[in-house]
Design an enzyme around this catalytic site. Sequence first.
Site, mmCIF file in Angstrom:
data_model
loop_
_atom_site.group_PDB
_atom_site.id
_atom_site.type_symbol
_atom_site.label_atom_id
_atom_site.label_comp_id
_atom_site.label_asym_id
_atom_site.label_seq_id
_atom_site.Cartn_x
_atom_site.Cartn_y
_atom_site.Cartn_z
ATOM 1 N N SER A 257 -29.007 -17.364 35.337
ATOM 2 C CA SER A 257 -30.290 -17.615 35.269
ATOM 3 C C SER A 257 -30.588 -19.384 35.055
ATOM 4 C CB SER A 257 -30.829 -17.187 33.991
ATOM 5 O OG SER A 257 -30.293 -15.662 33.873
ATOM 6 N N ASP B 220 -20.884 -11.086 41.024
ATOM 7 C CA ASP B 220 -20.720 -10.055 40.127
ATOM 8 C C ASP B 220 -20.954 -8.768 40.761
ATOM 9 O OD1 ASP B 220 -20.467 -11.318 37.391
ATOM 10 O OD2 ASP B 220 -22.625 -11.929 37.968
ATOM 11 N N HIS C 231 -16.201 -10.844 40.280
ATOM 12 C CA HIS C 231 -16.047 -10.199 39.228
ATOM 13 C C HIS C 231 -16.361 -8.651 39.323
ATOM 14 C CE1 HIS C 231 -18.173 -10.001 34.497
ATOM 15 N NE2 HIS C 231 -17.122 -9.496 34.602
ATOM 16 N N MET D 185 -21.204 -4.558 40.513
ATOM 17 C CA MET D 185 -21.270 -3.633 39.717
ATOM 18 C C MET D 185 -21.578 -2.429 40.314
ATOM 19 S SD MET D 185 -24.327 -5.594 37.375
ATOM 20 C CE MET D 185 -24.027 -7.241 36.838
ATOM 21 N N GLY E 19 -23.456 -6.386 32.672
ATOM 22 C CA GLY E 19 -24.391 -5.521 33.423
ATOM 23 C C GLY E 19 -25.711 -6.064 33.637
ATOM 24 N N PHE E 20 -26.189 -7.357 32.997
ATOM 25 C CA PHE E 20 -27.251 -8.065 33.406
ATOM 26 C C PHE E 20 -27.412 -9.567 33.121
ATOM 27 C CE2 PHE E 20 -28.406 -3.712 32.237
ATOM 28 C CZ PHE E 20 -29.109 -3.103 33.490
ATOM 29 N N GLY E 21 -28.075 -10.314 33.926
ATOM 30 C CA GLY E 21 -28.257 -11.660 33.748
ATOM 31 C C GLY E 21 -29.320 -11.936 32.698
ATOM 32 N N GLY E 22 -29.425 -13.042 32.278
ATOM 33 C CA GLY E 22 -30.549 -13.565 31.411
ATOM 34 C C GLY E 22 -30.441 -12.963 30.138
ATOM 35 N N HIS F 219 -19.539 -17.207 41.632
ATOM 36 C CA HIS F 219 -19.313 -15.951 40.728
ATOM 37 C C HIS F 219 -20.017 -15.146 41.505
ATOM 38 C CE1 HIS F 219 -17.914 -14.098 37.125
ATOM 39 N NE2 HIS F 219 -19.055 -13.637 37.156
ATOM 40 N N MET G 153 -16.266 -12.279 28.414
ATOM 41 C CA MET G 153 -17.788 -11.745 28.600
ATOM 42 C C MET G 153 -18.373 -12.427 27.130
ATOM 43 S SD MET G 153 -18.413 -10.951 31.354
ATOM 44 C CE MET G 153 -20.246 -10.679 30.940
ATOM 45 N N SER H 193 -23.776 -18.047 39.272
ATOM 46 C CA SER H 193 -23.601 -16.731 39.479
ATOM 47 C C SER H 193 -24.611 -16.195 40.303
ATOM 48 C CB SER H 193 -23.754 -15.829 38.167
ATOM 49 O OG SER H 193 -23.718 -14.325 38.407
ATOM 50 N N ASP I 281 -18.514 -16.003 30.639
ATOM 51 C CA ASP I 281 -19.566 -15.550 31.394
ATOM 52 C C ASP I 281 -20.713 -14.785 30.630
ATOM 53 O OD1 ASP I 281 -21.109 -14.536 33.408
ATOM 54 O OD2 ASP I 281 -19.527 -12.975 34.068
ATOM 55 N N GLY I 282 -21.869 -15.290 30.652
ATOM 56 C CA GLY I 282 -23.011 -14.800 30.063
ATOM 57 C C GLY I 282 -23.932 -15.712 28.956
ATOM 58 N N GLY I 283 -25.162 -16.181 29.139
ATOM 59 C CA GLY I 283 -25.900 -16.654 28.152
ATOM 60 C C GLY I 283 -25.693 -18.121 28.031
ATOM 61 N N MET J 296 -17.107 -5.241 37.823
ATOM 62 C CA MET J 296 -17.636 -4.403 36.630
ATOM 63 C C MET J 296 -17.881 -3.260 37.421
ATOM 64 S SD MET J 296 -20.307 -7.274 35.211
ATOM 65 C CE MET J 296 -20.315 -8.281 36.844
HETATM 66 C C1 DX5 Z 1 -23.351 -10.123 33.818
HETATM 67 C C2 DX5 Z 1 -22.572 -10.947 34.682
HETATM 68 C C3 DX5 Z 1 -23.109 -12.171 34.585
HETATM 69 C C4 DX5 Z 1 -24.506 -12.829 34.699
HETATM 70 C C5 DX5 Z 1 -24.666 -14.063 33.998
HETATM 71 O O1 DX5 Z 1 -23.003 -8.847 33.632
HETATM 72 O O2 DX5 Z 1 -21.325 -10.821 34.891
HETATM 73 O O3 DX5 Z 1 -22.065 -13.097 35.550
HETATM 74 O O4 DX5 Z 1 -24.558 -13.134 36.055
HETATM 75 O O5 DX5 Z 1 -25.865 -14.508 34.004
HETATM 76 P P1 DX5 Z 1 -26.696 -15.476 32.855
HETATM 77 O O6 DX5 Z 1 -26.020 -16.614 33.255
HETATM 78 O O7 DX5 Z 1 -27.938 -15.177 33.540
HETATM 79 O O8 DX5 Z 1 -26.476 -14.700 31.658
HETATM 80 ZN ZN ZN Z 2 -19.748 -12.184 35.771
#
Ligand code: DX5
Ligand code: ZN
Length: 228
Positions: free
Chosen positions: A206, A43, A74, A45, A150-153, A41, A145, A16, A183-185, A76
Site C-alpha cells: 500500500s 504474493d 511469497h 494466495m 492474506g491482505f494488504g493495508g 514481491h 510476517m 508488493s 512483510d506487512g504494514g 501463501m
Molecule cells: C500480505 C502480503 C503482503 C502485502 C503487504 O499477506 O504478504 O505482501 O502485500 O501489503 P501492505 O504493505 O499493504 O501491508
Molecule cells: Zn507477501
Amino acid sequence: MKNLKHKNNSIIIAPSLLAANFANLSHDIAIVEKEGAEFLHIDVMDGVFVPNLSFGPQVVKSIRPISKMVFDVHLMIIKPERFIDDFACAGADYITVHFEATDKIVETINYIKKCGAKPGVSIKPKTPPESIEHLIKMLDIVLIMSVEPGFGGQSFIPESFEKIARTRELIEKHNPFCKLEVDGGIYTNNVADVVKAGADVIVAGSAIFGAPDIGQAVKDFKNKCKLQ
Ligand code: DX5
Ligand code: ZN
C-alpha cells in the site's frame, strides 16, 4: 547485538504487486524498477492457507519479460510443494513458502534449490522464529510476517520488532548470508525502526503502489532506510 552484517549493506526495497493496478501492471512495475527497487514481491494466495486469492504462475510468466527485477515470490498456499516447479519455470528468483503450510518443509526447500530458485521460509505472526532455527542454514531468505497474511493495508503488529531482532540473531549465528525480509504494514514512518530491528529486505504494498506518486514513494523509502 553485535556483528550486524546487514548494517554494511544497502537495504533492499521490495514493492508488493498485490497493491498495484492490475489493469496496468507493466506501467507500475516500470516505475518501481526505474526508481531502483531491487525486488518485486509477488504474493500468491490460495483462499485456503489465507482467506484471499491472488495470482498464479501465469501472471509471473507474463510479467517476467518486462522486468529485470528480482522476482520474490511469497507462496501463501497450502502444500506449496505442489507448485514449486511451476513458479520456478515461470521465472521466480526467490520462492518463499510458509513453515505452517507444509509437513515437508525440508524436502520443499531442497526442491526449490533443485528447480534453480533461491529458497525462503516465512512465519506468521504467532509462530516463533526459534521454530525455524534448524532451517536457517539451508535458506537464502527468511520472511517475517508483521501482519496476518492474506491482505494488504493492515497495521504493523508492534510485537514484530522483537521477533525481527531475535531472527536477526539466529541468522547471524547460523547463516549470515541469509536475508531477513519483513512483510506487512510498513510505511515511511516505521521503516527505519524495522531496519534497526534487523531487516534487510523491506516489503511495502500500500505504501508504494497505493501512493499518489509511486516513484516518489520508492525514493522516500530508500531515503528512510539509509542508516544513520
Ligand atoms: C500480505 C502480503 C503482503 C502485502 C503487504 O499477506 O504478504 O505482501 O502485500 O501489503 P501492505 O504493505 O499493504 O501491508
Ligand atoms: Zn507477501
